[in-house]
Design an enzyme around this catalytic site. Structure first.
Site, PDB file in Angstrom:
ATOM      1  N   ALA A 190       0.863  -1.398   0.012  1.00 54.26           N
ATOM      2  CA  ALA A 190       0.146   0.216  -0.260  1.00 54.26           C
ATOM      3  C   ALA A 190       0.990   1.263   0.191  1.00 54.26           C
ATOM      4  O   ALA A 190       2.035   1.211  -0.077  1.00 54.26           O
ATOM      5  CB  ALA A 190      -0.970  -0.118   1.196  1.00 54.26           C
ATOM      6  N   HIS A 191       0.150   2.238  -0.026  1.00 59.59           N
ATOM      7  CA  HIS A 191       0.810   3.835  -0.049  1.00 59.59           C
ATOM      8  C   HIS A 191       1.576   4.021   1.159  1.00 59.59           C
ATOM      9  O   HIS A 191       1.680   3.306   2.225  1.00 59.59           O
ATOM     10  CB  HIS A 191      -0.166   4.752  -0.190  1.00 59.59           C
ATOM     11  CG  HIS A 191      -1.081   4.749   1.216  1.00 59.59           C
ATOM     12  ND1 HIS A 191      -0.746   5.335   2.345  1.00 59.59           N
ATOM     13  CD2 HIS A 191      -2.303   4.016   1.302  1.00 59.59           C
ATOM     14  CE1 HIS A 191      -1.883   4.945   3.054  1.00 59.59           C
ATOM     15  NE2 HIS A 191      -2.808   4.253   2.721  1.00 59.59           N
ATOM     16  N   ASN A 192       2.766   4.729   0.983  1.00 57.54           N
ATOM     17  CA  ASN A 192       3.687   5.366   1.806  1.00 57.54           C
ATOM     18  C   ASN A 192       4.555   4.237   2.616  1.00 57.54           C
ATOM     19  O   ASN A 192       5.108   4.572   3.593  1.00 57.54           O
ATOM     20  CB  ASN A 192       3.134   6.005   2.915  1.00 57.54           C
ATOM     21  CG  ASN A 192       2.353   7.347   2.172  1.00 57.54           C
ATOM     22  OD1 ASN A 192       2.472   7.690   1.110  1.00 57.54           O
ATOM     23  ND2 ASN A 192       1.435   7.959   3.052  1.00 57.54           N
TER      24      ASN A 192
ATOM     25  N   SER B 193       1.922   2.910   5.068  1.00 59.78           N
ATOM     26  CA  SER B 193       2.802   3.507   5.917  1.00 59.78           C
ATOM     27  C   SER B 193       3.657   2.375   6.732  1.00 59.78           C
ATOM     28  O   SER B 193       4.152   2.768   8.055  1.00 59.78           O
ATOM     29  CB  SER B 193       2.162   4.587   6.871  1.00 59.78           C
ATOM     30  OG  SER B 193       1.424   5.319   6.163  1.00 59.78           O
TER      31      SER B 193
END
Length: 76
Positions: free
Chosen positions: A32-34, A52
């Site tokens: 996923a993102h970050n 994250s």
């Protein structure tokens, strides 16, 4: 870096999504993102990594692992 079939890596929303050199990502993995994935990490098939997360250099994630958001994984 190697990425298997049907794997997805989301771009960062507020920061960057980074995958380190030498990392091997198997089939059907979602990052996923970050997320920050270190160097020489191995991620086996059907693993899902929430936003994250940090996976340090040299860590190994087995198949069908799920990480919740903001998890921090270090090698043993």
């Amino acid at each position: 870096m190697e990425i298997g079939a049907n794997s997805t890596i989301d771009r960062g929303a507020l920061g960057e999504t980074r995958i380190g050199a030498g990392t091997k990502i198997d089939n059907l993995v979602h990052i996923a993102h970050n997320c920050v994935v270190g160097r020489n990490v191995v991620i086996a098939s059907q693993t899902g990594i929430s936003g994250s997360c940090v996976i340090e250099d040299g860590a190994i994630l087995g198949g069908q692992v799920g990480l919740g958001e903001h998890a921090h994984i270090a090698p043993a």
